[in-house]
Write an enzyme that holds these catalytic residues in place. Structure first.
Site, short mmCIF file in Angstrom:
data_model
loop_
_atom_site.label_atom_id
_atom_site.label_comp_id
_atom_site.label_asym_id
_atom_site.label_seq_id
_atom_site.Cartn_x
_atom_site.Cartn_y
_atom_site.Cartn_z
N ALA A 72 -8.06 3.84 -9.58
CA ALA A 72 -7.81 5.26 -9.37
C ALA A 72 -6.38 5.55 -9.83
O ALA A 72 -5.47 4.78 -9.53
CB ALA A 72 -7.98 5.63 -7.90
N ASN A 108 -6.03 12.74 -9.48
CA ASN A 108 -5.07 13.83 -9.23
C ASN A 108 -4.22 14.03 -10.45
O ASN A 108 -4.11 13.13 -11.32
CB ASN A 108 -4.17 13.49 -8.03
CG ASN A 108 -3.40 12.20 -8.22
OD1 ASN A 108 -3.94 11.11 -7.94
ND2 ASN A 108 -2.17 12.29 -8.71
N HIS A 127 -2.83 -5.53 -3.37
CA HIS A 127 -1.77 -4.85 -4.11
C HIS A 127 -0.40 -5.42 -3.77
O HIS A 127 -0.19 -5.91 -2.66
CB HIS A 127 -1.76 -3.35 -3.78
CG HIS A 127 -3.05 -2.65 -4.00
ND1 HIS A 127 -4.08 -2.70 -3.08
CD2 HIS A 127 -3.50 -1.88 -5.03
CE1 HIS A 127 -5.10 -1.98 -3.53
NE2 HIS A 127 -4.77 -1.48 -4.70
N SER A 182 -9.94 1.54 -6.00
CA SER A 182 -9.99 2.43 -4.83
C SER A 182 -11.16 3.41 -4.89
O SER A 182 -11.22 4.25 -5.79
CB SER A 182 -8.69 3.22 -4.71
OG SER A 182 -7.61 2.37 -4.44
#
Length: 275
Positions: free
Chosen positions: A110, A232, A80, A27
């Site tokens: 990611a 994140n 996915h 990603s």
């Protein structure tokens, strides 16, 4: 996978070099494919059996050519499980990489960090994984010509390739963390309670990809390395509201370092003898 490899060879021509390395770009990380020289780019939709994803940040094309002096085949984006694609279909791109002649595969993704000190924008080399996706791409009949019925994963993440990644990161002045990746099916992000459980299990990062490809690659005899771009802190560890848009923004930051590290890694591979 043989049919897809045949299409790639036909498009590339008889004089195209055999790739030594496969790269899977996750990603927001697909920019490295633009650096491939003498590139032959084929959309996944034109390759027999290839699953075609629809998620932003995944270009969905195979690129064959040369990167930093090394013949490579790049998978720019992936499909996915959460898109409703069967785990067995996820095997086709990796097996095509193997059918084209590659010896090793480097995967990127990611991911969310479960370690407060590994903050967004950082890179993490994977040392192992925990599969909580509820699926395995090797389920169903086994083709012994592709790999054994039962494949061991004790050495899933190649120690030598990981050392080469660390060396490349050091040469580029990029700090490379290391840890265990836990894969879930998605597409919902995890709850704080799930993150606490995952930390208790020994996970350092969490994401929604990569593990099926690693399993298929080892089944096919490919050596594997993998790097997560941390986008994140996992739910409950930070104050940000998680979203895919947020993932892509922070992936773009990490991608700059990741491209430098992988380019150096591939350049060093060009100077090494074939396995």
């Amino acid at each position: 996978m043989t049919a897809a490899a045949d299409v790639v060879r036909e498009r590339a021509g008889a004089h195209a070099p055999t790739p030594r390395l496969g790269l899977v770009l996750g990603s927001g990380l697909g920019g490295l494919a633009d650096a491939v020289q003498d590139a032959v780019a084929i959309p996944y939709a034109e390759l027999p059996g290839f699953p075609v994803g629809s998620v932003a940040g995944h270009a969905g094309r195979l690129v064959l050519g040369t990167l930093a002096g090394t013949p490579v085949v790049v998978l720019q984006g992936r499909a996915h499980l959460y898109e409703g694609i069967a785990a067995s279909e996820l095997a086709v791109p990796v097996r095509t990489v193997r059918a084209l002649g590659a010896e090793s595969l480097v995967l990127t993704n990611a991911a969310g960090s479960l370690r407060a000190e590994v903050t967004p924008g950082r890179l993490m080399a994977l040392s192992d994984h925990i599969n909580l996706m509820g699926a395995n791409p090797l389920m169903g009949p086994n083709d012994d010509a592709l790999g054994p019925r039962f494949v061991g994963l004790g050495d899933a993440y190649d120690l030598e390739l990981r050392a080469q990644l660390r060396a490349a990161a050091g040469a580029e002045g990029v700090e490379l963390a290391e840890g265990v990746y836990l894969a879930v099916a998605g597409p919902s992000f995890e709850t704080p309670a799930e993150i606490r459980a995952f930390r208790a299990l020994g996970a350092d990062a969490v994401g929604m990809s990569t593990v099926p490809e690693v399993i298929v690659a080892r089944h096919a005899g490919l050596r594997v390395a993998a790097v997560s771009a941390i986008t994140n802190l996992a739910e409950g560890l930070g104050d940000e509201v998680l979203s895919h848009e947020h993932t892509l923004v922070n992936a773009a930051t990490a991608a700059k370092d990741l491209e430098r590290v992988l380019t150096r890694f591939v350049a060093d591979l060009a100077g090494a003898p074939a396995a």
